[in-house]
Design a protein around this motif. Structure first.
Motif, PDB file in Angstrom:
ATOM      1  N   MET A 225       0.847  -1.188   0.000  1.00 11.52           N
ATOM      2  CA  MET A 225       0.000   0.000   0.000  1.00 11.52           C
ATOM      3  C   MET A 225       0.886   1.242   0.000  1.00 11.52           C
ATOM      4  O   MET A 225       1.863   1.331   0.739  1.00 11.52           O
ATOM      5  CB  MET A 225      -0.900   0.014   1.238  1.00 11.52           C
ATOM      6  N   VAL A 226       0.546   2.201  -0.853  1.00 12.07           N
ATOM      7  CA  VAL A 226       1.247   3.483  -0.902  1.00 12.07           C
ATOM      8  C   VAL A 226       0.223   4.574  -0.608  1.00 12.07           C
ATOM      9  O   VAL A 226      -0.835   4.623  -1.228  1.00 12.07           O
ATOM     10  CB  VAL A 226       1.893   3.715  -2.291  1.00 12.07           C
ATOM     11  N   VAL A 227       0.541   5.455   0.354  1.00 10.69           N
ATOM     12  CA  VAL A 227      -0.412   6.469   0.814  1.00 10.69           C
ATOM     13  C   VAL A 227       0.231   7.848   0.732  1.00 10.69           C
ATOM     14  O   VAL A 227       1.402   8.022   1.088  1.00 10.69           O
ATOM     15  CB  VAL A 227      -0.857   6.207   2.270  1.00 10.69           C
ATOM     16  N   SER A 228      -0.539   8.829   0.262  1.00  7.70           N
ATOM     17  CA  SER A 228      -0.045  10.204   0.205  1.00  7.70           C
ATOM     18  C   SER A 228      -1.140  11.164   0.640  1.00  7.70           C
ATOM     19  O   SER A 228      -2.330  10.901   0.442  1.00  7.70           O
ATOM     20  CB  SER A 228       0.416  10.554  -1.210  1.00  7.70           C
ATOM     21  N   GLN A 229      -0.723  12.275   1.240  1.00  9.00           N
ATOM     22  CA  GLN A 229      -1.673  13.300   1.697  1.00  9.00           C
ATOM     23  C   GLN A 229      -1.159  14.673   1.295  1.00  9.00           C
ATOM     24  O   GLN A 229       0.031  14.951   1.382  1.00  9.00           O
ATOM     25  CB  GLN A 229      -1.825  13.216   3.215  1.00  9.00           C
ATOM     26  N   ASP A 230      -2.067  15.535   0.809  1.00  4.52           N
ATOM     27  CA  ASP A 230      -1.687  16.889   0.417  1.00  4.52           C
ATOM     28  C   ASP A 230      -2.829  17.862   0.658  1.00  4.52           C
ATOM     29  O   ASP A 230      -3.997  17.528   0.417  1.00  4.52           O
ATOM     30  CB  ASP A 230      -1.331  16.941  -1.072  1.00  4.52           C
ATOM     31  N   PRO A 231      -2.514  19.081   1.107  1.00  2.48           N
ATOM     32  CA  PRO A 231      -3.518  20.143   1.176  1.00  2.48           C
ATOM     33  C   PRO A 231      -3.461  20.986  -0.093  1.00  2.48           C
ATOM     34  O   PRO A 231      -2.438  21.021  -0.783  1.00  2.48           O
ATOM     35  CB  PRO A 231      -3.062  20.959   2.393  1.00  2.48           C
ATOM     36  N   ILE A 232      -4.536  21.666  -0.391  1.00  3.65           N
ATOM     37  CA  ILE A 232      -4.569  22.600  -1.517  1.00  3.65           C
ATOM     38  C   ILE A 232      -5.043  23.953  -1.009  1.00  3.65           C
ATOM     39  O   ILE A 232      -6.140  24.077  -0.454  1.00  3.65           O
ATOM     40  CB  ILE A 232      -5.528  22.112  -2.628  1.00  3.65           C
ATOM     41  N   THR A 233      -4.219  24.962  -1.191  1.00  7.08           N
ATOM     42  CA  THR A 233      -4.601  26.347  -0.910  1.00  7.08           C
ATOM     43  C   THR A 233      -4.107  27.196  -2.069  1.00  7.08           C
ATOM     44  O   THR A 233      -3.118  26.858  -2.721  1.00  7.08           O
ATOM     45  CB  THR A 233      -3.970  26.875   0.398  1.00  7.08           C
ATOM     46  N   GLY A 234      -4.791  28.267  -2.360  1.00  8.83           N
ATOM     47  CA  GLY A 234      -4.351  29.185  -3.403  1.00  8.83           C
ATOM     48  C   GLY A 234      -4.626  28.719  -4.814  1.00  8.83           C
ATOM     49  O   GLY A 234      -4.184  29.340  -5.772  1.00  8.83           O
ATOM     50  N   ALA A 235      -5.368  27.616  -4.979  1.00  9.75           N
ATOM     51  CA  ALA A 235      -5.621  27.090  -6.323  1.00  9.75           C
ATOM     52  C   ALA A 235      -6.796  27.766  -7.007  1.00  9.75           C
ATOM     53  O   ALA A 235      -6.942  27.695  -8.218  1.00  9.75           O
ATOM     54  CB  ALA A 235      -5.869  25.591  -6.254  1.00  9.75           C
ATOM     55  N   GLY A 236      -7.657  28.446  -6.219  1.00  9.08           N
ATOM     56  CA  GLY A 236      -8.812  29.112  -6.816  1.00  9.08           C
ATOM     57  C   GLY A 236      -9.803  28.113  -7.364  1.00  9.08           C
ATOM     58  O   GLY A 236     -10.043  27.044  -6.794  1.00  9.08           O
ATOM     59  N   LYS A 237     -10.374  28.471  -8.522  1.00 13.76           N
ATOM     60  CA  LYS A 237     -11.344  27.593  -9.169  1.00 13.76           C
ATOM     61  C   LYS A 237     -10.695  26.250  -9.504  1.00 13.76           C
ATOM     62  O   LYS A 237      -9.507  26.171  -9.766  1.00 13.76           O
ATOM     63  CB  LYS A 237     -11.838  28.276 -10.451  1.00 13.76           C
ATOM     64  N   ASN A 238     -11.487  25.189  -9.484  1.00 12.60           N
ATOM     65  CA  ASN A 238     -11.013  23.828  -9.796  1.00 12.60           C
ATOM     66  C   ASN A 238     -10.112  23.239  -8.730  1.00 12.60           C
ATOM     67  O   ASN A 238      -9.330  22.326  -8.999  1.00 12.60           O
ATOM     68  CB  ASN A 238     -10.282  23.794 -11.152  1.00 12.60           C
ATOM     69  N   ALA A 239     -10.231  23.734  -7.500  1.00 12.71           N
ATOM     70  CA  ALA A 239      -9.390  23.212  -6.414  1.00 12.71           C
ATOM     71  C   ALA A 239      -9.640  21.729  -6.191  1.00 12.71           C
ATOM     72  O   ALA A 239      -8.713  20.978  -5.855  1.00 12.71           O
ATOM     73  CB  ALA A 239      -9.640  23.994  -5.128  1.00 12.71           C
ATOM     74  N   GLY A 240     -10.871  21.273  -6.369  1.00 13.34           N
ATOM     75  CA  GLY A 240     -11.177  19.858  -6.200  1.00 13.34           C
ATOM     76  C   GLY A 240     -10.442  18.994  -7.201  1.00 13.34           C
ATOM     77  O   GLY A 240      -9.934  17.912  -6.865  1.00 13.34           O
ATOM     78  N   PHE A 241     -10.368  19.455  -8.430  1.00 10.49           N
ATOM     79  CA  PHE A 241      -9.633  18.744  -9.475  1.00 10.49           C
ATOM     80  C   PHE A 241      -8.151  18.677  -9.128  1.00 10.49           C
ATOM     81  O   PHE A 241      -7.495  17.649  -9.307  1.00 10.49           O
ATOM     82  CB  PHE A 241      -9.845  19.465 -10.807  1.00 10.49           C
ATOM     83  N   HIS A 242      -7.624  19.795  -8.591  1.00 12.12           N
ATOM     84  CA  HIS A 242      -6.218  19.853  -8.188  1.00 12.12           C
ATOM     85  C   HIS A 242      -5.917  18.822  -7.106  1.00 12.12           C
ATOM     86  O   HIS A 242      -4.937  18.078  -7.190  1.00 12.12           O
ATOM     87  CB  HIS A 242      -5.877  21.241  -7.637  1.00 12.12           C
ATOM     88  N   VAL A 243      -6.735  18.803  -6.045  1.00  9.26           N
ATOM     89  CA  VAL A 243      -6.376  17.993  -4.872  1.00  9.26           C
ATOM     90  C   VAL A 243      -6.345  16.505  -5.206  1.00  9.26           C
ATOM     91  O   VAL A 243      -5.459  15.780  -4.741  1.00  9.26           O
ATOM     92  CB  VAL A 243      -7.316  18.292  -3.677  1.00  9.26           C
ATOM     93  N   VAL A 244      -7.266  16.046  -6.027  1.00  8.96           N
ATOM     94  CA  VAL A 244      -7.255  14.627  -6.406  1.00  8.96           C
ATOM     95  C   VAL A 244      -6.002  14.303  -7.208  1.00  8.96           C
ATOM     96  O   VAL A 244      -5.301  13.325  -6.943  1.00  8.96           O
ATOM     97  CB  VAL A 244      -8.513  14.267  -7.224  1.00  8.96           C
ATOM     98  N   ASN A 245      -5.698  15.129  -8.197  1.00 10.07           N
ATOM     99  CA  ASN A 245      -4.562  14.840  -9.062  1.00 10.07           C
ATOM    100  C   ASN A 245      -3.224  14.961  -8.355  1.00 10.07           C
ATOM    101  O   ASN A 245      -2.314  14.154  -8.582  1.00 10.07           O
ATOM    102  CB  ASN A 245      -4.603  15.754 -10.288  1.00 10.07           C
ATOM    103  N   VAL A 246      -3.079  15.956  -7.488  1.00  9.73           N
ATOM    104  CA  VAL A 246      -1.817  16.118  -6.768  1.00  9.73           C
ATOM    105  C   VAL A 246      -1.549  14.903  -5.878  1.00  9.73           C
ATOM    106  O   VAL A 246      -0.427  14.383  -5.827  1.00  9.73           O
ATOM    107  CB  VAL A 246      -1.827  17.420  -5.951  1.00  9.73           C
ATOM    108  N   CYS A 247      -2.583  14.442  -5.183  1.00  7.58           N
ATOM    109  CA  CYS A 247      -2.421  13.260  -4.326  1.00  7.58           C
ATOM    110  C   CYS A 247      -2.169  12.004  -5.158  1.00  7.58           C
ATOM    111  O   CYS A 247      -1.324  11.164  -4.805  1.00  7.58           O
ATOM    112  CB  CYS A 247      -3.650  13.081  -3.447  1.00  7.58           C
ATOM    113  N   ALA A 248      -2.899  11.867  -6.257  1.00  3.49           N
ATOM    114  CA  ALA A 248      -2.708  10.692  -7.124  1.00  3.49           C
ATOM    115  C   ALA A 248      -1.320  10.681  -7.733  1.00  3.49           C
ATOM    116  O   ALA A 248      -0.684   9.619  -7.858  1.00  3.49           O
ATOM    117  CB  ALA A 248      -3.765  10.680  -8.223  1.00  3.49           C
TER     118      ALA A 248
END
Length: 325
Positions: A51-74
């Motif tokens: 199992m490989v696990v990663s965690q990241d916060p997203i701030t300052g991304a503005g619009k589409n932050a949800g798209f950012h957070v999934v992809n950055v973690c993936a």
């Protein structure tokens, strides 16, 4: 539309605005998100060994932050050679947020999750007067039979870069600084720059490079390509030689960086993947990536200890966001 009160979002709102958007459903999920359910249950007995696990916060991304957070973690999980499968999100919205806002975030998260075949298995959602802007944090879980560590670089290895530098930063700046940029750049170019967001997943190329024997991989997020090179060198206790002229820059990145006085190699670069390849495997990795229409070039080599470029102190994105234009 209605404004959400402070505190945890009510289950009836979650049922309408969050739970319909759970990404790609998978048979391994025995208990998933629902009203009154505080944890997920996943049958991992038939999945790959590690199992490989990663965690990241997203701030300052503005619009589409949800798209950012999934992809950055993936991207983090895939950069270690694992297939991303399960995602959990924490959504903290500022006072004044509405149920429509929440649904848009949920849709944005699901869009990214479906594109890479990930299931959303849990999370937490609340409104807090303690924050002035949206904060998202994600946890991605993946599985693999083989892992690739950032610490695996060896002297003499080739350094490859997929796509180009500054991809995510270009998209964010086009979104957050569009009014200023429109004084100098064509609106069509700004819209194309926003569209670079759709290139920020590196899951496909990471899994290809891992399967073909890459020694190390890293997605260059904050600090850009230069930051990523230093992080690989730090982890591997090695140096690097960086060939700036070999790095691909999209025309939108060049234009925005020129207007804002940005070093593109120090701009957040989710969407690019640094691949550390043994010389004897470089050609096969490049050929396989090009076959999948993924741009890639050799941008340097791993050295014993000397580093050709200095470390940057702050990502160019944050420098510009903190500057009044």
């Amino acid at each position: 539309m209605r404004f959400l009160p402070d505190g945890k979002v009510d289950g009836s709102i979650l049922a309408k605005r969050v739970f319909p958007y759970l990404g790609s459903l998978q048979d391994e999920i025995l208990v998933g998100p629902n009203v009154g359910i505080d944890a997920a249950v996943i049958d991992i007995s038939k999945l790959s060994g590690m199992m490989v696990v990663s965690q990241d916060p997203i701030t300052g991304a503005g619009k589409n932050a949800g798209f950012h957070v999934v992809n950055v973690c993936a991207n983090d999980v895939a950069s270690m050679g694992a297939k991303p499968m399960f995602f959990l999100s924490t959504i903290i919205m500022p006072k004044g947020a509405t149920d429509d806002d929440l649904e848009e975030i949920s849709k944005d998260i699901e869009r990214a999750a479906k594109e890479i075949g990930v299931s959303i298995v849990g999370g937490h959602t609340e409104v807090s007067g303690k924050v002035s802007d949206l904060i998202l944090s994600g946890t991605m879980i993946g599985f693999s039979d083989r892992y690739v560590s950032t610490s695996g670089a060896r002297e003499g290895d080739d350094i490859l870069l997929t796509k180009g530098a500054g991809i995510e930063g270009t998209a964010i700046l086009a979104e957050t600084k569009s009014e200023y940029l429109s004084k100098y750049l064509d609106l069509n170019l700004i819209e194309k720059a926003k569209g670079l967001l759709n290139k920020i997943s590196v899951v496909k190329e990471a899994l290809i490079a891992s399967s073909l024997g890459a020694n190390a991989m890293h997605d260059p997020t904050e600090g850009g390509v230069l930051g990523g090179l230093h992080e690989i060198a730090d982890a591997s206790n090695k140096g690097f030689e960086f060939y700036e002229d070999k790095v691909h820059l999209y025309s939108e990145t060049k234009s925005i960086c020129n207007i804002l006085g940005i070093n593109p190699f120090g701009l957040i670069s989710s969407g690019a993947l640094l691949v550390i390849s043994p010389k004897e495997k470089t050609n096969s990795i490049i050929e396989s990536l090009l076959k999948e229409k993924i741009e890639v070039s050799i941008i340097g080599k791993v050295t014993k200890e000397k580093r050709s470029h200095e470390r940057i102190s702050q990502d160019e994105l944050w420098r510009i966001l903190d500057t009044k234009l």
